[in-house]
Design a protein around this motif. Structure first.
Motif, PDB file in Angstrom:
ATOM      1  N   UNK A  18       4.234  -2.250 -12.952  1.00  0.00           N
ATOM      2  CA  UNK A  18       2.825  -1.923 -12.731  1.00  0.00           C
ATOM      3  C   UNK A  18       2.298  -2.618 -11.474  1.00  0.00           C
ATOM      4  N   UNK A  19       2.697  -3.878 -11.287  1.00  0.00           N
ATOM      5  CA  UNK A  19       2.244  -4.621 -10.116  1.00  0.00           C
ATOM      6  C   UNK A  19       2.716  -3.980  -8.822  1.00  0.00           C
ATOM      7  N   UNK A  20       3.955  -3.505  -8.805  1.00  0.00           N
ATOM      8  CA  UNK A  20       4.482  -2.824  -7.616  1.00  0.00           C
ATOM      9  C   UNK A  20       3.672  -1.571  -7.316  1.00  0.00           C
ATOM     10  N   UNK A  21       3.399  -0.798  -8.355  1.00  0.00           N
ATOM     11  CA  UNK A  21       2.640   0.448  -8.181  1.00  0.00           C
ATOM     12  C   UNK A  21       1.226   0.156  -7.676  1.00  0.00           C
ATOM     13  N   UNK A  22       0.554  -0.823  -8.269  1.00  0.00           N
ATOM     14  CA  UNK A  22      -0.799  -1.173  -7.856  1.00  0.00           C
ATOM     15  C   UNK A  22      -0.807  -1.699  -6.424  1.00  0.00           C
ATOM     16  N   UNK A  23       0.241  -2.460  -6.068  1.00  0.00           N
ATOM     17  CA  UNK A  23       0.311  -3.026  -4.725  1.00  0.00           C
ATOM     18  C   UNK A  23       0.346  -1.921  -3.673  1.00  0.00           C
ATOM     19  N   UNK A  24       1.147  -0.882  -3.905  1.00  0.00           N
ATOM     20  CA  UNK A  24       1.225   0.206  -2.925  1.00  0.00           C
ATOM     21  C   UNK A  24      -0.095   0.967  -2.850  1.00  0.00           C
ATOM     22  N   UNK A  25      -0.716   1.203  -4.011  1.00  0.00           N
ATOM     23  CA  UNK A  25      -2.001   1.922  -4.024  1.00  0.00           C
ATOM     24  C   UNK A  25      -3.064   1.106  -3.304  1.00  0.00           C
ATOM     25  N   UNK A  26      -3.124  -0.204  -3.586  1.00  0.00           N
ATOM     26  CA  UNK A  26      -4.123  -1.063  -2.948  1.00  0.00           C
ATOM     27  C   UNK A  26      -3.881  -1.168  -1.446  1.00  0.00           C
ATOM     28  N   UNK A  27      -2.603  -1.190  -1.047  1.00  0.00           N
ATOM     29  CA  UNK A  27      -2.280  -1.266   0.377  1.00  0.00           C
ATOM     30  C   UNK A  27      -2.773  -0.010   1.088  1.00  0.00           C
ATOM     31  N   UNK A  28      -2.590   1.148   0.455  1.00  0.00           N
ATOM     32  CA  UNK A  28      -3.062   2.399   1.041  1.00  0.00           C
ATOM     33  C   UNK A  28      -4.586   2.407   1.136  1.00  0.00           C
ATOM     34  N   UNK A  29      -5.259   1.929   0.089  1.00  0.00           N
ATOM     35  CA  UNK A  29      -6.723   1.875   0.097  1.00  0.00           C
ATOM     36  C   UNK A  29      -7.233   0.984   1.213  1.00  0.00           C
ATOM     37  N   UNK A  30      -6.633  -0.209   1.330  1.00  0.00           N
ATOM     38  CA  UNK A  30      -7.057  -1.159   2.355  1.00  0.00           C
ATOM     39  C   UNK A  30      -6.837  -0.571   3.744  1.00  0.00           C
ATOM     40  N   UNK A  31      -5.721   0.101   3.935  1.00  0.00           N
ATOM     41  CA  UNK A  31      -5.420   0.720   5.221  1.00  0.00           C
ATOM     42  C   UNK A  31      -6.434   1.809   5.546  1.00  0.00           C
ATOM     43  N   UNK A  32      -6.790   2.603   4.537  1.00  0.00           N
ATOM     44  CA  UNK A  32      -7.767   3.673   4.732  1.00  0.00           C
ATOM     45  C   UNK A  32      -9.125   3.098   5.134  1.00  0.00           C
ATOM     46  N   UNK A  33      -9.532   2.009   4.493  1.00  0.00           N
ATOM     47  CA  UNK A  33     -10.800   1.358   4.816  1.00  0.00           C
ATOM     48  C   UNK A  33     -10.772   0.830   6.248  1.00  0.00           C
ATOM     49  N   UNK A  34      -9.653   0.200   6.617  1.00  0.00           N
ATOM     50  CA  UNK A  34      -9.528  -0.324   7.980  1.00  0.00           C
ATOM     51  C   UNK A  34      -9.616   0.790   9.016  1.00  0.00           C
ATOM     52  N   UNK A  35      -9.052   1.957   8.693  1.00  0.00           N
ATOM     53  CA  UNK A  35      -9.114   3.091   9.611  1.00  0.00           C
ATOM     54  C   UNK A  35     -10.555   3.507   9.841  1.00  0.00           C
TER      55      UNK A  35
END
Length: 87
Positions: free
Chosen positions: A13-30
Motif C-alpha cells: 500500500x505504501x508503494x502505491x500511495x508513494x507513486x500516486x502522491x509523487x504524481x500529485x506533487x509533480x502535477x501541482x509543481x507543473x
C-alpha cells in the motif's frame, strides 16, 4: 523486510500511495511553474488565469494529504500578491 502478512500488505500500500502522491506533487509543481512563467513574462491576464487553474489543484493536494494546509495558503497568498503587483 516485512515478515507478517499485515506488514507485507502495508508495504504494498505504501508503494502505491508513494507513486500516486509523487504524481500529485509533480502535477501541482507543473501548475505552479506555469504561474511563475506567466509572472515572469509580465502578462497579468495570463498569470491570473494560470493562478486560477493552479488554486484548485493545490487545495486538492491539501485534502489528499500531499501538502500541508498552511504551506498551500502561504504559496497562494504570495502568488496572488505577485500577480496583483503586475497591474
Amino acid at each position: 523486510m516485512a515478515n507478517t502478512p499485515q506488514s507485507k500488505k502495508r508495504a504494498r500500500q505504501n508503494e502505491r500511495r508513494e507513486t500516486i502522491n509523487r504524481m500529485r506533487r509533480s502535477r501541482i509543481r507543473t501548475y505552479l511553474r506555469k504561474v511563475e512563467e506567466a509572472i515572469a513574462s509580465g502578462d497579468q491576464t495570463v498569470a491570473a488565469t494560470a493562478l486560477r487553474e493552479a488554486q484548485p489543484e493545490m487545495m486538492r493536494g491539501v485534502t489528499k494529504g500531499v501538502l500541508h494546509k498552511n504551506t498551500v495558503a502561504r504559496k497562494m497568498s504570495r502568488l496572488t500578491h505577485r500577480v496583483k503587483a503586475l497591474a
